[in-house]
Write an enzyme that holds these catalytic residues in place. Structure first.
Site, PDB file in Angstrom:
ATOM      1  N   ASP A  46       0.750  -1.088  -0.146  1.00  0.00           N
ATOM      2  CA  ASP A  46       0.013  -0.168  -0.239  1.00  0.00           C
ATOM      3  C   ASP A  46       1.163   1.632  -0.243  1.00  0.00           C
ATOM      4  OD1 ASP A  46      -1.816   1.960  -0.029  1.00  0.00           O
ATOM      5  OD2 ASP A  46      -2.743   1.302   2.499  1.00  0.00           O
TER       6      ASP A  46
ATOM      7  N   ASP B 279      -2.438   6.688  -8.219  1.00  0.00           N
ATOM      8  CA  ASP B 279      -2.387   5.678  -7.186  1.00  0.00           C
ATOM      9  C   ASP B 279      -2.711   3.955  -7.404  1.00  0.00           C
ATOM     10  OD1 ASP B 279      -3.259   3.867  -5.225  1.00  0.00           O
ATOM     11  OD2 ASP B 279      -4.983   5.615  -4.859  1.00  0.00           O
TER      12      ASP B 279
END
Length: 490
Positions: free
Chosen positions: A104, A317
């Site tokens: 992440d 992202d």
């Protein structure tokens, strides 16, 4: 209220965001200039996602985890009907045990569920879950309140001299993880040559989760924890970089044609990428977007269309599957894309996706090109932004969800749909992001900083199955960790 809007309107809190220095006594088991590799596979790989609402919910939950103080997950196949987040298999402790953690880039600290955890998932439809037990590891050491690391991580708990340092992370959807900090050995695969790997290890501080709440405690698609790749000094990559082990530079190449892909830490020498500056005041991996072209037409947008208060620009992202744009950008974009196809009968699916029946060549739709500072451009082809849900029914991957910052601005997010089939490089040290079109199944070349040797790192698309889920798509994330010092003892 829109789920995504609700998540983004809440302020996420990451208590180690202010971390400025790391005092860790690490060791590496091999000589300097090692190249490391670890495998990552898709959270939803192999599933045919018929319920598009679940896809939108995935991104909504993902967006709630973009932390307000730091930020990006490393994704893979961008096809919405088949994949989602990717997660890695790493080893922790002595003897080493395997843990599956979400990679992440939207957070920083590495944490795993620990033995005796309250409200931790006990099973998963993805992997066999493994709670971390520090008592079973001969190299595990608790991090005390006297450690400099703790003074930055722990900002709400009372921490007395000699006591164990606690941590807590709260996300915008009100899910949270809390526990205490541990220092232990992390085991990673080692790149030893062209498409060759061995093994190595180092020492890192991470969270031992003793209590989870919200979606972090649910069993559906659960993994053992999260490995943060954000920009803060507490992240997995930054801890190693602070010790002089690696450069704070990483790259990924996500293959949505064949499945799989690559993630590399270190200098990628081939292919070359065109870079654009990161926005220095943004908490995320954000860049400045100047214009959008649809085919040969430039969209007429208002100045400041991509400014969203504190989060100006566009967030890159890979943990988000689709592309999210402010309403003032989304509407003219969709109108221009569909202008050449007035014959289409549009309908909504799951109240979020614009869909239609189509049997002709997808290349009759126009490409969409984003123009950034320093003449960097990124093109999303119709084969990237259109996906087939059944038969001859196609849907647009572009979304407008009213994604908001805490000060009310609308966010723009480029997810896997825009990033797949490209090598994307995040150079934190030089504060730039770059990309280029690339056949991700063909591998990339990375440089060993000490010897100057160049190694080819190949992509992988492995097979995996369990009694609960047959998975056909793996992403092997291969990292080149460039080690500069060879005389550091454990």
């Amino acid at each position: 209220m829109d789920l995504t809007r609700r998540h983004w309107s809440l302020s996420a809190i990451f208590l180690s965001a202010a971390l400025a220095t790391l005092l860790i006594s690490p060791r590496l088991s091999a000589a300097a200039t090692e190249n490391l590799a670890f495998k990552v596979r898709s959270k939803f790989a192999g599933k045919i996602e018929k319920d598009l609402g679940a896809l939108k919910a995935h991104d909504a939950h993902r967006h709630s985890r973009l932390l307000s103080a730091i930020d990006l997950p490393l994704g893979g196949d961008s096809q919405p009907e088949s994949t989602g987040l990717y997660f890695a298999k790493i080893g922790l402790g002595t003897p080493s045990r395997d843990y599956h953690v979400q990679v992440d880039t939207g957070s920083d600290i590495l944490w795993v569920n620990c033995a005796g955890c309250i409200s931790c998932p006990r099973k998963s439809d993805l992997v066999d879950l493994t709670p971390y037990d520090s008592d079973a590891s001969s190299t595990a050491k608790s991090v005390s309140c006297d450690d400099s690391f703790c003074s930055y991580v722990n900002q709400i708990f009372e921490c007395h001299s000699g006591s164990t340092c606690k941590y807590i992370i709260q996300y915008g959807d009100q899910s949270s993880t809390s526990g205490h900090l541990v220092r232990d050995v992390v085991h990673l695969d080692l790149v030893t040559g062209n498409r060759q790997t061995g093994s190595t290890n180092g020492t890192i501080i991470f969270g031992c989760g003793s209590k989870q709440s919200g979606q972090l405690g649910e069993s559906v698609s659960a993994v053992d924890g999260i490995m943060g790749f954000g920009q803060s000094n507490s992240s997995f990559i930054s801890q190693l970089a602070s010790q002089g082990k690696v450069k704070r530079t990483f790259a990924h190449c996500l293959d949505n044609k064949n499945g799989g892909g690559i993630f590399a830490i270190g200098e990628v020498v081939s292919p070359k990428v065109k870079t654009t500056p990161m926005l220095s005041k943004s908490a995320h991996y954000s860049v400045s977007l100047n214009s959008i072209e649809v085919g040969n037409s430039v969209l007429q947008l208002s100045s400041g269309a991509f400014d969203s208060g504190e989060d100006k620009g566009v967030i890159v992202d890979s943990g988000t599957t689709l592309v999210y744009l402010p309403t003032a950008v989304y509407n003219p974009l969709i109108n221009e894309i569909l202008a050449s196809h007035p014959e289409l009968n549009l309908h909504k699916v799951q109240d979020a996706f614009t869909c239609f029946r189509y049997t002709d060549n997808l290349d009759r739709f126009p490409p969409v090109t984003f123009q950034f500072d320093k003449s960097a451009s990124l093109t999303v082809t119709p084969r990237d932004y259109l996906f087939q849900i059944q038969g001859d029914t196609w849907c647009l991957g572009w979304q407008t969800g009213g994604l908001q910052t805490k000060d009310g601005g609308e966010l723009s997010i480029l997810g896997d749909m825009a990033l797949s089939n490209k090598l994307v490089v995040y150079d934190i040290e030089n504060q730039v992001i770059g990309w280029t079109n690339h056949n991700c199944s063909g591998g990339i070349q990375v440089k060993d900083e000490q010897s100057g040797a160049v190694y080819t790192v190949g992509a992988h698309n492995l097979s995996w199955s369990s009694s609960s889920l047959a998975v056909s798509k793996f992403l092997t994330i291969v990292s080149l960790l460039v080690l500069f010092l060879s005389n550091i003892a454990l």
